[in-house]
Design an enzyme around this catalytic site. Structure first.
Site, mmCIF file in Angstrom:
data_model
loop_
_atom_site.group_PDB
_atom_site.id
_atom_site.type_symbol
_atom_site.label_atom_id
_atom_site.label_comp_id
_atom_site.label_asym_id
_atom_site.label_seq_id
_atom_site.Cartn_x
_atom_site.Cartn_y
_atom_site.Cartn_z
ATOM 1 N N HIS A 117 0.823 -1.219 0.000
ATOM 2 C CA HIS A 117 0.000 0.000 0.000
ATOM 3 C C HIS A 117 0.856 1.267 0.000
ATOM 4 O O HIS A 117 0.357 2.346 0.323
ATOM 5 C CB HIS A 117 -0.972 0.004 1.194
ATOM 6 N N CYS A 125 5.125 11.366 -8.583
ATOM 7 C CA CYS A 125 4.688 12.412 -9.511
ATOM 8 C C CYS A 125 3.389 12.001 -10.195
ATOM 9 O O CYS A 125 3.258 10.861 -10.663
ATOM 10 C CB CYS A 125 5.772 12.666 -10.563
#
Ligand code: BJW
Length: 246
Positions: A117, A125
């Site tokens: 996770h 980005c």
């Protein structure tokens, strides 16, 4: 070496961890009484739609948790260090797959580790997908250091997004000889389905180490209930001493 101790020929040991293993280090779980989802809602901070609608709010939620890690410096507890010891001393492969975005497994010395996770101390980005180490606060306009156009978001997996390294995880689950689930409620997929994936192979032992029975508790051959700082070291002791039948 005794037969029961194994040589790794049975396949790797796969350990799935969740928020419960970090609870005694001072980090909140999600679904327990007083947990994170009692203070904020999933829809407010943990979906791509929430980030689109209110990036500042979502960044603030993760900035607060990142500062807790970098400034309060919670320490790994005996549960984390026992798993690192297991990886050092077990003759075969040990893979830890954590749902946690904290850095307590690595700070305990765990190296064969997947953060399915994501990681709180990294940013990604939104344009070029570059992943960068990031210990500062993020703001909606924080620019990507790798390209001219993108901005940075937390490097975490929200509901509706694909967790990381799933191919590698499923490959290990299909080959594994022992699956151990630690400190997770078993309510979030795909991690909640890992035990069934292991059982499909028909040859691996499955063990749950949790404060209380999880949602999928009946799917485990063995369950030990109690705080991770106690049940994990005791189980690792038994495993390394050859007292667990594999
Ligand atoms: C202790 C203890 C102590 C306490 N000692 N123990 C309908 C059906 C099936 C699936 C879906 C569905 N609708 C939607 C889905 C999919 C969805 C999902 O699962 N939803 C559910 C709500 C049903 N999943 C997703 O969207 C995932 N992506 C996905 O599925 O992609 C498609 C795909 C398809 C096929 C293959 C692969 C992929 C993404 C899930 C993203 C989860 N993100 C979060 C937040 C981001 C990270 C962050 O901010 O930290 O991840 S949600 C949150 O829950 C966080 C956690 O990692 C995750 C799991 O929580 P965890 O760790 O189990 O914590 P708790 O609090 O639930 O449990 C703690 C346990 O510890 C308790 O049992 C305590 O008793 C115990 N405990 N103290 C030992 N001292």
């Amino acid at each position: 070496m005794s037969e029961a101790h194994g040589t790794g020929a049975n396949g790797p040991i796969v350990v799935l961890t969740g928020a419960g293993i970090s609870k005694e280090s001072g980090l909140d779980t999600f679904r327990d009484k007083g947990g994170i989802w009692e203070k904020v809602s999933i829809e407010e901070v943990a979906t791509p739609e929430a980030f689109q609608a209110n990036p500042e709010r979502v960044q603030q939620f993760y900035n607060d948790r990142r500062r807790q890690l970098t400034q309060d410096r919670p320490e790994p507890n005996a549960g984390h260090t026992a798993l690192a010891r297991l990886a050092r001393e077990w003759p075969g492969e040990v893979l830890v797959v954590t749902q946690n975005i904290d850095d307590l497994h690595e700070r305990a010395g765990q190296d064969n580790l997947i953060h399915m996770h994501g990681e709180l101390r990294k940013a990604r980005c939104t344009d070029c997908a570059a992943v960068v180490a990031w210990d500062d606060d993020l703001a909606p306009a924080t620019g990507c250091p790798h390209c001219d156009t993108g901005t940075l978001r937390p490097h975490v997996v929200w509901f509706g997004e694909m967790p990381f390294q799933m191919e590698r995880i499923f490959d290990a689950l299909q080959r594994c000889g022992l699956f151990i689930s630690v400190g997770t409620s078993g309510s979030v997929y795909p991690a909640a389905g890992f035990v069934q994936e292991v059982l499909r192979g028909g040859r691996a032992r499955t063990v749950e180490l949790n404060l209380e029975p999880s949602d999928g508790s009946v799917l485990f051959h063995e369950s030990r209930h109690g705080p991770a700082s106690e049940v994990v070291p005791a189980f690792v002791d038994d495993l390394l001493a050859g007292r667990i039948e594999l």
